[in-house]
Design a protein around this motif. Structure first.
Motif, short mmCIF file in Angstrom:
data_model
loop_
_atom_site.label_atom_id
_atom_site.label_comp_id
_atom_site.label_asym_id
_atom_site.label_seq_id
_atom_site.Cartn_x
_atom_site.Cartn_y
_atom_site.Cartn_z
N GLU A 71 3.87 -29.42 32.92
CA GLU A 71 3.84 -30.86 32.74
C GLU A 71 3.44 -31.14 31.29
OE1 GLU A 71 1.46 -33.03 35.46
OE2 GLU A 71 2.12 -31.91 37.23
N GLY A 72 3.82 -32.34 30.84
CA GLY A 72 3.45 -32.76 29.50
C GLY A 72 4.66 -33.13 28.67
N ASP A 73 4.42 -33.93 27.64
CA ASP A 73 5.53 -34.40 26.82
C ASP A 73 5.92 -33.34 25.80
OD1 ASP A 73 3.60 -34.52 24.79
OD2 ASP A 73 3.12 -36.61 25.28
N ASP A 74 6.90 -33.70 25.00
CA ASP A 74 7.45 -32.74 24.05
C ASP A 74 6.62 -32.62 22.78
OD1 ASP A 74 9.52 -32.29 25.76
OD2 ASP A 74 10.83 -33.80 24.85
N THR A 75 5.49 -33.29 22.77
CA THR A 75 4.66 -33.21 21.57
C THR A 75 4.05 -31.84 21.40
OG1 THR A 75 4.15 -35.54 21.94
CG2 THR A 75 2.80 -34.41 20.33
N PHE A 76 3.96 -31.11 22.52
CA PHE A 76 3.33 -29.79 22.47
C PHE A 76 4.26 -28.77 23.13
CE2 PHE A 76 -0.01 -32.94 22.54
CZ PHE A 76 -0.83 -32.54 21.49
N THR A 77 4.16 -27.53 22.69
CA THR A 77 4.86 -26.41 23.30
C THR A 77 3.84 -25.35 23.67
OG1 THR A 77 5.23 -25.34 21.15
CG2 THR A 77 6.93 -26.85 21.94
N VAL A 78 4.24 -24.48 24.61
CA VAL A 78 3.38 -23.39 25.06
C VAL A 78 4.07 -22.09 24.71
CG1 VAL A 78 2.30 -22.29 27.03
CG2 VAL A 78 2.37 -24.79 26.88
N ASP A 79 3.36 -21.25 24.02
CA ASP A 79 3.90 -19.95 23.66
C ASP A 79 4.01 -19.11 24.93
OD1 ASP A 79 3.87 -17.08 22.81
OD2 ASP A 79 3.92 -18.03 20.83
N PRO A 80 5.20 -18.62 25.25
CA PRO A 80 5.34 -17.88 26.51
C PRO A 80 4.59 -16.55 26.52
CG PRO A 80 7.38 -17.78 25.23
CD PRO A 80 6.49 -18.75 24.54
N GLU A 81 4.29 -16.01 25.38
CA GLU A 81 3.62 -14.72 25.36
C GLU A 81 2.11 -14.88 25.34
OE1 GLU A 81 5.06 -12.40 22.18
OE2 GLU A 81 7.14 -12.32 22.91
#
Length: 1828
Positions: free
Chosen positions: A1046-1056
């Protein structure tokens, strides 16, 4: 109307198009037969007028078919028409017989009209009376063809008769109209009278008044009279008009003032004359009177009386009539006697054209002989002589007649006045007083006494009796005004006058000393003033202080006789009002003010009163109070009352600011104002509004639940943790008590301070008993009510290694067979240690045979093979945690296995695997013994059977419980196989159970929710947080992949890594928090996942500036306004906290303050528009960020006017002198008043009719203030002439009109009727230049004037004094003087016009006399050479000039005259270039100035110069400052120099080694060169010089010198020279120049190349001079030398060229700007060079071309690169415009070159191509080098 015009064009083209379209559709042409207008509409609800358009010519663009289609119709309807009212019925307008017509609205109906289908046009909306409506309608037939087009013009009308009661309305306007009488073309436009537009207004006259005499145009408002007006009948007419619109009606009153025209002639109403006039009648005697009247007004009624001159007779030389009063007086002595004189008098008015009336006054002029000889009898008597007193006998003298004649005496009184005062006895001639005499009324009496002989035969002359009255002091002084009012400002300096109104004027009709007035002041304070008895002015005589006395009541006493004994007196009351000056500053009631206020006070709370008082009065004493500094906008001060109140209670916080210091200014309202300052200290008192707070570190532990760590086993009472508790309140409210709400703990205060505390325990803490404790801590202050704060602290008890490890079920004994091999499992030991900081280590303590070993897991195995014998051993196993040691003993039995068959497992070690979470009973595997005997299987220890079970008979091992790999991923078992026999055999097997991971654990985050802070200005990619998750599983089951659930596009999560990164721009002002749900998913099958919520709190940065609501505030404030707050300039800042906290400041805003936190702008003064009408400043909003951001707004304050100023007259007091004969209507004075206000408040007008005793004599122009006479000034009584006062009032046009009056004092002076008369009108005098102008005057002249007073006082002036002459008045004469010596050369004749002028103020009379002054010459000027346009001061003569040649003629002038002006010439001195004096060369004619040669010039070898100084003298006085003129004679030398010096060789080579040069200590002779010159004499004499010598040579090599005459070049070696300390070869170039002595000189050059060889190279022996000379002179040897040299140099050139081409590949690329470096190729790497660009190779030898851009040599290649050869040197550029440029280069050795920092400095025009002796400087040069 513009819309209609636009429509007309549109309509015409529409008709054309429609007509064409219809004609095409029908196949016919539209018929033009629709032009009849004969029908009369049957229904006409309105007035309709129809007319054709004006454009009906054939040139119409419509053509003949459509030209008559357009019809314009005018319709009148009521302006009050409502919706549905009919405008016009189109059917009534139809002129054709076509049926079934339809009508169409074309356009432009203004949305207020509609067209019905039956042709009626109706109103659909409210009409606007101010609009002229036009409606276009098209009439169509059934086919759609246009029959006609109508333009309906709608005229809105209004009937003002509907308004019945105009008098009851209040909306009235006044009109003032001026109309000329008897005129038929007068009118008045009401619109122009009010400067208003009355468009759309209907005008009408309201019955009543004089309305029947006028007519008014209903639309324009122009008023015209019905018949001519007559001012003499009525001069003012009044009536009313009505002005109606459709919405309202306004009534106005019209006042018509009828102005006069000169339509009436004067009428003579009175004539008087004397019975007869004697020839001896004195001049100025009154002999008659004429008086006329004129019914006109103003100038038209002002009469001027004149004597009419007839063609035959002119009596104006005998009589004079006053042109204003009509009084006739005698002005000349009579020479001609006429018994009848018809004196015609004309009364002429001043109208245009003038009208007049005439009358004749009959006079009789008798000679003295006719009545005998005139006897004059003069008598002086006191004016108080008693009635009946006999004064004198006027009788015939006894000598007359024969003594027997009896005379009777008759009094003859032409004036008719004296008979009332005197009686003449008819017999005795005694003159007796019969009535009281009064000198003040009639100072003298003149009459005749006629003696009449009784017989009538004897005629005696008349007796003229002149009775002069002597004055007695019988009149008191008389004040013109008994009550006087004076005003003066306090602090007026002593000696300044007091303004007294009305003027203090005292008169005494007595004469002489009796009428001389002395003024005396009395009363309280009279010493502060003094009176001038002469002028009547009151002066300040002391220090005036308004605060001590506001007024003075004084008595002015006027004493005659100069105040001597017996004086008569009169008094007047003088009240002097002092006007206050702003000389006192406001004073506060105390020096400083101290107040206090609780911090929780609400807005408007009273703080205190700061009040100042001012001793001055009025505005000067009114005090305003302002906060000028401090307070931060928290407080507000009432400017009037001084009440200090709280305005921002929300900002009051004692904990933030506990003390405010305000600077208060008290300022009065004077201009300029005075002010005083004081300080106000406001203490903010505390209230208990703050709960205690814990220190940040403690709060952090409480919020994050991060435990505070301590150690176990500390004694009771030990300080486990310390913390700081603060309460910002003061006093007991800030004192804190700390309580611990957890048993076993309490708080201890440290340092006797409630701020510092320690938490202690009551017991010893044991980690093994309890690892953490949650402490509830409450801090409570002592305030009322008490406030508290509570936190919970986790106390973690740290481990101390205080518990020894303990063995868990160790085996007591172990049996092994002899012969067991090493590695055999013996036993497994497990221990337990509750401590966490100990490290378990196992060891075998007692093993005498060294049989066993134990690993770190407690597994004991054999280290060596057991013997096959029975052994029993006790083996001690020890375990230690680093501090404690625990052991256990196991008994080992070794049985002899040699006699027994071996009992062995199928394998020594078993390895089984099982999935975790497998159910109980899961089979792991089976251990087997190869034995035919029964074997029982068991685990070595019971502990091993907790999780596993073994079948005692089969050896199958199963799980007893599900296994969890995350608890233990491996289990070690020892299986014992035992034979159930007496002497059982045993076997041991080690079983390793591997628990295989199953994905039974989802990833886990450390927290359920993470709160993260991030600043809004972090860049994209910034890692905000890494919510790391862990997975208890292993391998792929534990590999985690992160994602954003969940969450807007302002942030990304590093998959590693799971790192949350910023993916866009953060803006706290848009979103201050973001919620991100991070999911961690493992790679198991199936995958498991978990999520965590990350709350990202966006922290504010100061990225927003404060924004004002307006960029420019434009406000208006009225002056004198009591409200000093002018504006609230608030700026909003989207940031928060300190970043959004805005403070306000003012820039360039003196006298304004702003609330630092509120933005409230207040004035610290009272606005006065008259002082300053506008203010402009800047308000600055600054936030609290770091760095702060700010914005500014401009503030413009316009001060609007209030009518607070009365008109003020300028340049008062007003006094003016006016001649008595000033004609009526003449402008005599202008009063000027200004009003400091603006607009109507400052518009000043003047009352037309002045007040005062002379006010009726003048009229004032209400606009300009020009005062004109309205009647003759001759009518003024003599007593009023000197102080003729008129009071003029000025008023403004403000709503509360203010007025000011001023007094104008006119002095009506006598008429000036006589011109001054000179005794002689032309005088002449001759003087020479040496005349002493300071000793004697030139002329003394006298002019007289018969007028009296100032009109008879004569002054003199020179009309054109040439700046030299002046006239001084001495007594009655004028003396003409020269103010500087006279110079004939400047001017030899002066014609002066001397003007005599009388003292009249207005139109003085003048006379002139001519004075001629002639100047004779003296010899005072020397002759001077004429130098104007003299261009021959330098004269060129050829060398062969012959004797007697004319050189030049000079002229001289002398400003003197005659013989004094004859010059004489001579030669003063002669000097040539050799400083000798060849005076014989030239001669001059002493009379003509001709200069000739008198000798030939000497033989020349160069140019010859001679300075000849000529002298001119005065022939009369030779020593009179003679003048000199110097001529420069130039004799050019003509040279025969034909040949240049020539060296045999162009280049000489000198080779030396460095050793030979440095070994020499003396001067080394290098070479001697000689040049030849084919000329002879000086042209062939040669001098040598080094042409290219440079100062740097010494630093390089040494000092190189050249000795003449043979051109020997020598070197003084500098052992430290740069070139001598190198190792490489070098060539030094020396250019030698040979120059001959010819004119002009010629030169030749050669080059010497000093070749310095490398070290170790032998230098050739120095060449012998003779050999060189031989090589130079012998042709064969010279050719051989040249050939050998050419071969060597060719080889050298080729070698150098190849070498350079190779080296240049490694050369650094040179920038286009010609910045070059040396590169040491030995220390420079190839990759360090910039070889990206292809650059041209440097020129070698003859390859130097003018247009090339070569590279310079680098490093050590410079010497060889520039080494020249005789035949290969760079050629000179033939085209000077293409000079080749080389950059300068500095040689550097041993280090890589660096890029220069600045452009190189160069030497201009130096050939560097072949000269290696220069060191080029890259550091300070400014331009490139030009190379030939």
């Amino acid at each position: 109307m513009r819309r209609c015009k636009l429509f007309a064009g549109f309509l015409l083209w529409t008709i054309v198009l429609l007509g064409v379209r219809t004609a095409v559709a029908r196949g016919t042409t539209p018929s033009p037969n629709a032009t009849s207008y004969s029908e009369t509409p049957s229904y006409a609800p309105t007035t309709i007028s129809m007319f054709l358009p004006s454009n009906t010519t054939d040139s119409s663009p419509l053509g003949p078919l459509y030209r008559n289609l357009i019809r314009e119709v005018m319709v009148d309807i009521a302006a009050t028409s409502t919706v549905g009212d009919l405008v016009v019925d189109m059917a009534t307008l139809q002129t054709s017989n076509v049926t079934n017509v339809t009508y169409v609205l074309m356009c432009c109906t203004y949305d207020v009209f509609t067209l019905l289908t039956d042709g009626r046009v109706l109103v659909t909306s409210q009409l606007d009376f101010n609009i002229q409506y036009s409606i276009p309608v098209a009439e169509l037939d059934s086919f759609g063809a246009i029959l006609a087009a109508y333009v309906i013009h709608v005229n809105l009308t209004s009937d003002v008769s509907l308004y019945k009661d105009p008098d009851g309305l209040c909306n009235t306007t006044s009109f003032y109209v001026t109309m000329e009488e008897n005129s038929n073309i007068v009118s008045a436009d009401l619109a122009s009278l009010t400067n208003q537009s009355f468009s759309g207004v209907q005008f009408s006259l309201v019955p009543g008044g004089d309305a029947d005499r006028f007519s008014i145009d209903s639309s324009s408002g122009v008023i015209t009279p019905n018949s001519p007006l007559d001012r003499e009948e009525r001069d003012t007419l009044v009536f009313r008009v009505a002005m109606a619109t459709r919405y309202d009606v306004t009534f106005g009153t019209v006042t018509v003032t009828v102005t006069d025209i000169n339509d009436n002639a004067p009428t003579i109403v009175e004539t008087r004359s004397s019975e007869y006039i004697l020839q001896s009648t004195p001049i100025n005697s009154i002999v008659g009177l004429v008086r006329g009247e004129d019914p006109d007004a103003g100038e038209n009624a002002t009469l001027t009386y004149t004597i009419v001159t007839e063609a035959e007779e002119d009596f104006s030389e005998l009589f004079f009539i006053n042109n204003v009063t009509g009084v006739i007086t005698v002005i000349s002595n009579f020479k001609v006697i006429r018994e009848h004189i018809p004196l015609k008098i004309r009364a002429l008015d001043n109208g245009e054209p003038p009208r007049f009336a005439e009358t004749t006054v009959e006079l009789s002029l008798l000679s003295n002989d006719a009545v005998g000889n005139l006897t004059r009898l003069e008598v002086s008597v006191r004016e108080d002589v008693a009635i009946g007193t006999a004064l004198v006998n006027a009788t015939v003298p006894a000598s007359a007649g024969d003594g027997t004649i009896i005379y009777t005496y008759v009094m003859q009184d032409p004036s008719g006045i004296n008979v009332n005062f005197f009686d003449v006895h008819n017999e005795t001639g005694e003159i007796t007083v019969i009535s009281e005499l009064d000198r003040e009324t009639e100072p003298s009496h003149q009459f005749f006494v006629e003696p009449i002989a009784e017989s009538g035969c004897d005629r005696q002359g008349l007796i003229l009796v002149v009775m002069t009255l002597e004055d007695i002091n019988d009149n008191d002084p008389v004040f013109k005004h008994r009550t006087l009012q004076g005003t003066v400002r306090e602090n007026t300096p002593i000696g300044e006058p007091v303004i007294v109104i009305p003027e203090l004027a005292v008169t005494d009709e007595d004469f002489g000393i009796n009428g001389s007035i002395y003024l005396h002041l009395s009363g309280t304070g009279s010493n502060d003033f003094a009176a001038n008895s002469t002028t009547g002015l009151i002066y300040v005589n002391g220090n005036l202080d308004y605060e001590a006395a506001q007024s003075y009541s004084l008595t002015v006493e006027a004493r005659d006789s100069d105040g001597t004994l017996g004086y008569r007196s009169a008094t007047a009351r003088l009240t002097i009002e002092l006007q206050d000056e702003n000389d006192n500053s406001p004073q506060f009631s105390q020096e400083d003010f101290h107040f206090s206020i609780p911090e929780n006070s609400n807005d408007s709370a009273h703080v205190g009163t700061i009040l100042a008082t001012d001793r001055d009065s009025g505005q000067y004493g009114k005090v305003d109070h302002f906060i000028v500094d401090g307070g931060d906008g928290v407080f507000q001060l009432d400017f009037s009352s001084g009440q200090l109140t709280l305005v921002r209670g929300d900002l009051l916080d004692r904990e933030a600011v506990d003390w405010y210091t305000l600077t208060i200014r008290a300022q009065d309202r004077g201009s300029p104002s005075l002010s005083t300052f004081t300080n106000v200290n406001v203490t903010v008192t505390d209230v208990n509004d703050n709960a205690p707070s814990f220190d940040d570190d403690t709060l952090r532990h409480a919020v994050t639940r991060e435990p505070i760590r301590t150690e176990e086993n500390l004694p009771a009472g030990t300080h486990l943790l310390t913390l700081c508790v603060t309460d910002p309140d003061a006093g007991v409210s800030g004192a804190v008590r700390l309580d611990v709400n957890t048993d076993g703990f309490f708080a201890v205060m440290l340092d006797n301070s409630t701020k510092h505390w320690a938490i202690v325990s009551t017991v010893v803490l044991d980690r093994e008993e309890r690892e953490t404790h949650e402490l509830g801590i409450t801090a409570t202050d002592m305030g009322t009510p008490a406030l508290s704060s509570s936190i919970t602290i986790v106390l973690a008890v740290g481990d101390v290694n205080d518990v020894p490890p303990t063995f868990l079920e160790p085996p007591d004994e172990v049996t092994l067979l002899g012969g067991s091999h090493p590695g055999t499992l013996v036993a497994i030991f497990a221990v337990e240690d509750p401590d966490v900081n100990g490290t378990i280590q196992y060891s075998v303590a007692l093993d005498q045979d060294g049989l066993f070993g134990i690993d770190e897991e407690g597994v004991v195995v054999l280290d060596i093979q057991l013997p096959n014998e029975v052994i029993t051993r006790n083996v001690t196993i020890e375990v230690t945690d680093g501090l404690h040691l625990t052991n256990t003993t196991v008994q080992l039995h070794v049985e002899d296995g040699s006699s027994l068959s071996s009992l062995e497992f199928e394998q020594d070690n078993y390895d089984f695997g099982v999935d975790e979470n497998s159910p109980s009973g899961t089979v792991l595997g089976t251990v087997n013994i190869s034995s035919d005997q029964e074997v029982l299987y068991s685990f070595q220890s019971e502990q091993m059977g907790h999780n596993f079970a073994i079948n005692n008979y089969t050896g199958r091992i199963v799980t007893r419980l599900p296994l969890d790999r995350e608890e233990a991923d491996e289990h070690y078992l020892i299986v014992v196989a035992t034979e159930p026999s007496v002497n059982p055999r045993k076997a041991y097997a080690a079983v390793a159970v591997r628990v295989v991971d199953v994905n039974d654990n989802a990833p886990e985050f450390g927290e359920e929710t993470y709160d993260v802070d991030v600043l809004e200005n972090v860049p994209v990619g910034h890692i905000v947080f890494i919510p790391s998750a862990s997975d208890a599983d292993v391998a792929e089951n534990a590999e985690i992949v992160y994602s954003k659930e969940e969450g807007d596009d302002t942030f990304t999560v590093d998959p590693e890594t799971g790192a949350v990164r910023v993916n866009g721009t953060l803006d706290r002002e848009e979103a201050d928090m973001h919620l991100i749900v991070v999911q961690a998913t493992d790679k198991g099958d199936p995958p498991l996942s978990s999520t965590v919520t990350v709350l990202i709190h966006v922290g504010d940065v100061n990225d927003n500036s404060p924004i004002f609501t307006q960029g420019h505030y434009n406000i208006s404030v009225p002056e004198n306004n009591d409200d000093k707050q002018v504006l609230s300039a608030v700026a909003a800042d989207s940031d928060i906290g300190t970043n959004g906290r805005v403070r306000y400041f003012l820039m360039a805003a003196d006298n304004f303050t702003i609330g630092e936190l509120t933005g409230e702008i207040s004035a610290t003064f009272t606005f006065d528009r008259e002082s300053v009408s506008s203010y402009n400043f800047t308000v600055l909003a600054v936030d609290g960020g770091d760095p702060p951001r700010s914005s500014a707004a401009e503030v413009s304050i316009t001060v609007t006017d209030v009518n607070d100023n009365s008109p003020a007259f300028l340049r008062t007091p007003y006094r003016e002198m006016v001649p008595e004969d000033t004609s009526t209507g003449t402008s005599v004075f202008t009063v000027t008043a200004t009003d400091a206000d603006s607009g109507e408040n400052g518009a000043v007008s003047y009352q037309e009719n002045p007040g005062g005793i002379c006010g009726d004599l003048f009229l004032v122009d209400s606009t300009t203030g020009v005062m004109r006479t309205r009647q003759s000034l001759l009518r003024i009584s003599p007593t009023e002439r000197e102080n003729c006062v008129a009071n003029v009032t000025a008023y403004d046009h403000g709503p509360d009109q203010k007025r000011t009056a001023v007094e104008i004092v006119f002095n009506i002076t006598d008429a000036n009727r006589h011109d001054p008369v000179f005794e002689s009108t032309r005088l002449s005098r001759t003087v020479d230049e040496t005349w002493n102008v300071w000793r004697d005057e030139l002329f003394t002249v006298t002019a007289t004037d018969e007028d009296g007073g100032v009109n008879g006082e004569v002054s003199y002036r020179i009309v054109d004094d040439y700046g030299i002459f002046t006239v001084l008045r001495l007594n009655e004469s004028g003396q003409v003087w020269a103010n500087r010596p006279l110079d004939r050369e400047e001017r030899d004749f002066y014609n002066l016009t001397l003007e005599a002028s009388d003292g009249a103020v207005i139109n003085p009379r003048t006379a002139t006399a001519v004075l001629d002054v002639w100047i004779d010459d003296v010899n005072d000027n020397p002759p001077r050479f004429v130098r104007d346009n003299f261009t021959a001061e330098e004269i060129i003569l050829p060398q062969n000039t012959s004797v007697g040649t004319h050189v030049i003629q000079v002229n001289a002038t002398d400003d003197d005259f005659g013989t004094n002006a004859i010059p004489r010439y001579r030669i003063g001195r002669v000097q040539d270039i050799e400083l000798s004096s060849p005076t014989h060369l030239f001669a001059i004619d002493s009379h003509t100035g001709d200069v000739n040669t008198s000798s030939t010039f000497p033989n020349l070898t160069k140019d010859y110069f001679v300075n000849v100084t000529l002298r001119v003298e005065d022939s009369v006085e030779p020593d009179l400052r003679p003048d000199e003129l110097t001529l420069r004679i130039v004799v050019p030398f003509v040279s025969t120099n034909r040949h240049s010096p020539h060296f045999p060789n162009e280049t000489y080579m000198v080779e030396r080694s460095r050793e030979s040069l440095t070994a020499e200590s003396d001067t080394i002779r290098l070479i001697t060169v000689s040049a030849e010159d084919a000329d002879t004499g000086p042209d062939g004499q040669i001098e040598y010089s080094i042409l290219n010598r440079q100062d740097e040579w010494y630093e390089l090599l040494g000092f190189i010198s050249l000795k003449e005459p043979n051109g020997t070049v020598s070197l003084d070696v500098n052992a430290k020279g740069t070139l001598l300390n190198r190792t490489g070869a070098h060539q030094h170039r020396i250019v030698i120049q040979a120059q001959d002595m010819g004119q002009p000189a010629r030169t030749g050059t050669t080059e010497i190349l000093l070749d310095i060889r490398q070290a170790g190279t032998e230098s050739p022996p120095p060449e012998d001079d003779d050999e060189v000379a031989e090589c130079s002179t012998t042709p064969l040897i010279a050719a051989w030398c040249v050939a050998v040299a050419a071969a060597l140099l060719a080889a050298t050139t080729l070698t150098l060229y190849v070498k350079k081409r190779l080296e240049l590949k490694r050369t650094q690329t040179i920038a286009p700007e010609h910045h070059y470096e040396d590169i040491d190729l030995q220390k420079t790497r190839l990759q360090d060079m910039n070889l990206n660009k292809k650059m041209p190779l440097p020129p070698i030898g003859r390859q130097l071309q003018p247009d090339s851009n070569p590279l310079p040599p680098t490093g050590r290649q410079l010497q060889s690169y520039v080494k020249p050869v005789p035949y290969a040197r760079a050629p000179r550029a033939r085209n000077p415009t293409h000079h080749m440029r080389l950059p300068p280069v500095r040689q550097k050795f041993g280090a890589p070159a660096q890029q220069p920092a600045r452009h190189p400095r160069v030497r201009k025009n130096t050939d560097y191509s072949t000269d290696s002796s220069y060191v080029f400087d890259n550091e300070t040069s400014e331009s490139d080098t030009e190379v030939e």
